[in-house]
Design a protein around this motif. Structure first.
Motif, PDB file in Angstrom:
ATOM      1  N   LEU A 133      31.487 -56.074  15.647  1.00 34.76           N
ATOM      2  CA  LEU A 133      31.111 -56.330  17.166  1.00 34.76           C
ATOM      3  C   LEU A 133      30.553 -57.412  17.412  1.00 34.76           C
ATOM      4  N   GLY A 134      30.506 -58.136  18.543  1.00 37.52           N
ATOM      5  CA  GLY A 134      29.928 -58.938  19.043  1.00 37.52           C
ATOM      6  C   GLY A 134      29.548 -59.085  20.079  1.00 37.52           C
ATOM      7  N   LEU A 135      28.263 -60.212  20.916  1.00 38.59           N
ATOM      8  CA  LEU A 135      27.189 -60.848  22.070  1.00 38.59           C
ATOM      9  C   LEU A 135      27.974 -61.617  22.514  1.00 38.59           C
ATOM     10  N   ALA A 136      27.828 -61.493  23.925  1.00 39.90           N
ATOM     11  CA  ALA A 136      28.216 -62.799  24.878  1.00 39.90           C
ATOM     12  C   ALA A 136      27.392 -62.044  26.186  1.00 39.90           C
ATOM     13  N   THR A 137      26.059 -63.360  26.199  1.00 35.31           N
ATOM     14  CA  THR A 137      24.792 -63.349  26.949  1.00 35.31           C
ATOM     15  C   THR A 137      25.163 -63.892  28.152  1.00 35.31           C
ATOM     16  N   MET A 138      25.074 -64.173  29.492  1.00 31.83           N
ATOM     17  CA  MET A 138      25.065 -65.094  30.002  1.00 31.83           C
ATOM     18  C   MET A 138      23.383 -66.204  29.680  1.00 31.83           C
ATOM     19  N   ASP A 139      22.415 -65.838  29.303  1.00 31.04           N
ATOM     20  CA  ASP A 139      21.277 -66.325  28.497  1.00 31.04           C
ATOM     21  C   ASP A 139      21.854 -66.998  27.639  1.00 31.04           C
ATOM     22  N   ASP A 140      20.542 -67.607  27.487  1.00 30.64           N
ATOM     23  CA  ASP A 140      21.117 -68.680  26.332  1.00 30.64           C
ATOM     24  C   ASP A 140      20.941 -68.300  24.844  1.00 30.64           C
ATOM     25  N   GLU A 141      22.178 -68.707  24.008  1.00 36.31           N
ATOM     26  CA  GLU A 141      22.380 -68.247  22.777  1.00 36.31           C
ATOM     27  C   GLU A 141      21.680 -67.979  21.899  1.00 36.31           C
ATOM     28  N   LYS A 142      20.256 -69.241  21.738  1.00 32.66           N
ATOM     29  CA  LYS A 142      18.927 -68.841  20.913  1.00 32.66           C
ATOM     30  C   LYS A 142      17.982 -67.757  21.458  1.00 32.66           C
ATOM     31  N   ASN A 143      18.529 -67.420  22.680  1.00 34.03           N
ATOM     32  CA  ASN A 143      17.711 -66.331  22.810  1.00 34.03           C
ATOM     33  C   ASN A 143      17.735 -65.394  22.538  1.00 34.03           C
ATOM     34  N   ALA A 144      19.156 -64.684  22.682  1.00 27.91           N
ATOM     35  CA  ALA A 144      19.974 -63.982  22.090  1.00 27.91           C
ATOM     36  C   ALA A 144      19.769 -63.576  20.769  1.00 27.91           C
ATOM     37  N   ARG A 145      19.756 -64.436  19.740  1.00 27.25           N
ATOM     38  CA  ARG A 145      19.208 -64.461  18.635  1.00 27.25           C
ATOM     39  C   ARG A 145      18.390 -64.380  18.148  1.00 27.25           C
ATOM     40  N   ARG A 146      17.103 -64.716  19.233  1.00 22.25           N
ATOM     41  CA  ARG A 146      15.902 -64.125  19.227  1.00 22.25           C
ATOM     42  C   ARG A 146      15.600 -62.595  19.336  1.00 22.25           C
ATOM     43  N   MET A 147      16.319 -61.993  19.905  1.00 23.60           N
ATOM     44  CA  MET A 147      16.237 -60.388  20.244  1.00 23.60           C
ATOM     45  C   MET A 147      17.072 -60.087  19.128  1.00 23.60           C
ATOM     46  N   LEU A 148      18.131 -60.299  18.582  1.00 17.94           N
ATOM     47  CA  LEU A 148      18.668 -59.157  17.419  1.00 17.94           C
ATOM     48  C   LEU A 148      17.722 -59.403  16.207  1.00 17.94           C
ATOM     49  N   ALA A 149      17.250 -60.233  16.103  1.00 21.05           N
ATOM     50  CA  ALA A 149      16.079 -60.896  14.800  1.00 21.05           C
ATOM     51  C   ALA A 149      15.000 -60.165  15.683  1.00 21.05           C
ATOM     52  N   THR A 150      14.196 -59.900  16.238  1.00 23.93           N
ATOM     53  CA  THR A 150      13.075 -59.599  16.656  1.00 23.93           C
ATOM     54  C   THR A 150      13.862 -57.801  16.512  1.00 23.93           C
ATOM     55  N   LEU A 151      14.330 -57.089  17.333  1.00 22.62           N
ATOM     56  CA  LEU A 151      14.758 -55.952  16.741  1.00 22.62           C
ATOM     57  C   LEU A 151      15.613 -55.337  15.650  1.00 22.62           C
ATOM     58  N   GLN A 152      15.755 -56.437  14.244  1.00 15.99           N
ATOM     59  CA  GLN A 152      16.031 -55.855  13.214  1.00 15.99           C
ATOM     60  C   GLN A 152      17.741 -55.912  13.490  1.00 15.99           C
ATOM     61  N   LEU A 153      18.603 -56.749  14.428  1.00 15.23           N
ATOM     62  CA  LEU A 153      19.767 -56.587  14.689  1.00 15.23           C
ATOM     63  C   LEU A 153      20.920 -57.366  14.024  1.00 15.23           C
ATOM     64  N   THR A 154      20.544 -58.772  13.895  1.00 15.88           N
ATOM     65  CA  THR A 154      21.224 -59.862  13.238  1.00 15.88           C
ATOM     66  C   THR A 154      22.330 -59.213  12.897  1.00 15.88           C
ATOM     67  N   GLY A 155      22.223 -58.392  11.555  1.00 13.91           N
ATOM     68  CA  GLY A 155      23.157 -58.375  10.512  1.00 13.91           C
ATOM     69  C   GLY A 155      24.748 -57.527  10.859  1.00 13.91           C
ATOM     70  N   LEU A 156      24.279 -57.459  11.985  1.00 11.41           N
ATOM     71  CA  LEU A 156      25.296 -56.356  13.073  1.00 11.41           C
ATOM     72  C   LEU A 156      25.869 -56.209  13.190  1.00 11.41           C
ATOM     73  N   PHE A 157      25.601 -57.974  13.935  1.00 10.56           N
ATOM     74  CA  PHE A 157      26.507 -59.040  14.720  1.00 10.56           C
ATOM     75  C   PHE A 157      27.676 -59.642  13.860  1.00 10.56           C
ATOM     76  N   ASP A 158      28.299 -59.419  14.047  1.00  6.48           N
ATOM     77  CA  ASP A 158      29.160 -60.610  13.682  1.00  6.48           C
ATOM     78  C   ASP A 158      29.801 -61.976  14.633  1.00  6.48           C
ATOM     79  N   PHE A 159      28.890 -61.977  15.761  1.00  9.30           N
ATOM     80  CA  PHE A 159      29.299 -63.473  16.596  1.00  9.30           C
ATOM     81  C   PHE A 159      28.727 -63.063  17.606  1.00  9.30           C
ATOM     82  N   VAL A 160      27.972 -63.997  18.287  1.00 10.16           N
ATOM     83  CA  VAL A 160      26.606 -64.220  18.628  1.00 10.16           C
ATOM     84  C   VAL A 160      27.092 -65.332  19.707  1.00 10.16           C
ATOM     85  N   CYS A 161      27.154 -65.166  21.118  1.00  9.52           N
ATOM     86  CA  CYS A 161      27.385 -66.751  22.385  1.00  9.52           C
ATOM     87  C   CYS A 161      26.053 -66.267  23.617  1.00  9.52           C
TER      88      CYS A 161
END
Length: 249
Positions: A133-161
Motif C-alpha cells: 500500500l502506498g499514499l501519494a498526495t499533493m499535500d506535503d509529505e509531513k502532513n500525510a505522515r501526520r494524518m497516518l500517525a493520528t489515525l494509527q495507519l502508519t504501519g499499514l503503508f509501505d510508501f508515502v510521498c
C-alpha cells in the motif's frame, strides 16, 4: 470496467492511494481550512471582497458547495495554491502571513474526516491479501505522515510521498514510479486510486494496471469517467472490484 487488461486479482500486488478525497472526505477535511485562509488573506489585505473571489477563482461553487472539475483547490499542491493566490492579490504572500497560512494547512492535516467508517479495517484486509500500500498526495509529505500517525495507519503503508518529496507532481508519473521502485513492483501490478482527473491520469501516464476513481472527493462520476477505468462510490468498493477481476474475460 472500461479498460482491457491482462491484470487480474492475482497479478495486482500494490495499490497507491491519493489522500484528500480518497482516504479522506474532501469537503469534510479541506473546505473549512480554505475558507479560513481566504478570510485571513482578505482581512490582512483590507479587501473583504477577496474572501469570496479567492475561493471561486480556485474552483469553489458557493451555490452548490461543489467544485469545478479538476480545479486548483481540489488537486493542486499547497505551493501551487499559494502561488495562485499571490497572483490573484497582486503581491507575494510572505513573512508572518505565509507562516500563518502554512500553520492553518498544517493543522488541517490533523483534523479530517475519513472517507469510510472502518478505514483501518479496510486497509488491514488489503494487507492480509498481500497488497503493498502506498499514499501519494499533493499535500506535503509531513502532513500525510501526520494524518497516518493520528489515525494509527502508519504501519499499514509501505510508501508515502507528497508534492514536496521530489517525485514531481500529478499527473506526472513520478509518484507511481517511486512507489513501484520502493516496493519492488512493476506499474502493471499497481492500481492507482484517486478522486481527481490528475490522480487518474498519473496512473495512466505511469502505465498502472488500472486507474480507479472514487466519489468521496470534489468530482462527480461524469467528471471522472472520462479518465477512469472504473468509478466507485468509495474505496470500500475496491474489494468488489478485485473480485470482479477474477471473473473478467
Amino acid at each position: 470496467m472500461t479498460k482491457t487488461s491482462n491484470a487480474n486479482a492475482h497479478t495486482i500486488k500494490g495499490i497507491l492511494f491519493d489522500k484528500d478525497g480518497t482516504l479522506l472526505d474532501f469537503n469534510g477535511s479541506w473546505l473549512a481550512p480554505y475558507v479560513q485562509v481566504t478570510q485571513f488573506i482578505a482581512q490582512s489585505m483590507g479587501r473583504p471582497e477577496l474572501k469570496e473571489s479567492l475561493m471561486t477563482d480556485g474552483g469553489f461553487i458557493p451555490e452548490t458547495g461543489g467544485w469545478v472539475s479538476d480545479s486548483l483547490l481540489t488537486s493542486a499542491s499547497n505551493q501551487q495554491i499559494l502561488e495562485f493566490w499571490s497572483q490573484q492579490i497582486g503581491q507575494p504572500i510572505v513573512g508572518e502571513n505565509l507562516h500563518h497560512i502554512k500553520q492553518i494547512f498544517s493543522r488541517a492535516a490533523s483534523r479530517y474526516a475519513p472517507a469510510i467508517e472502518d478505514l483501518h479495517g479496510f486497509l488491514n484486509r488489503l494487507k492480509a491479501r498481500g497488497m503493498r500500500l502506498g499514499l501519494a498526495t499533493m499535500d506535503d509529505e509531513k502532513n500525510a505522515r501526520r494524518m497516518l500517525a493520528t489515525l494509527q495507519l502508519t504501519g499499514l503503508f509501505d510508501f508515502v510521498c507528497g508534492a514536496d518529496s521530489g517525485y514531481g507532481v500529478k499527473p506526472e508519473p513520478g509518484m507511481v514510479h517511486a512507489f513501484c521502485q520502493s516496493c519492488g513492483l512493476a506499474a502493471k501490478q499497481v492500481i492507482m486510486v484517486g478522486d481527481s482527473p490528475k490522480d487518474l491520469n498519473m496512473g495512466k501516464n505511469a502505465g498502472a494496471a488500472y486507474s480507479i476513481g472514487v466519489l468521496t472527493g470534489a468530482h462527480d462520476r461524469a467528471a471522472l469517467s472520462a479518465h477512469a477505468d472504473d468509478v466507485l462510490d468509495d474505496i470500500s468498493c475496491l474489494n468488489r472490484f478485485l473480485r470482479g477481476l477474477n471473473s473478467a474475460p
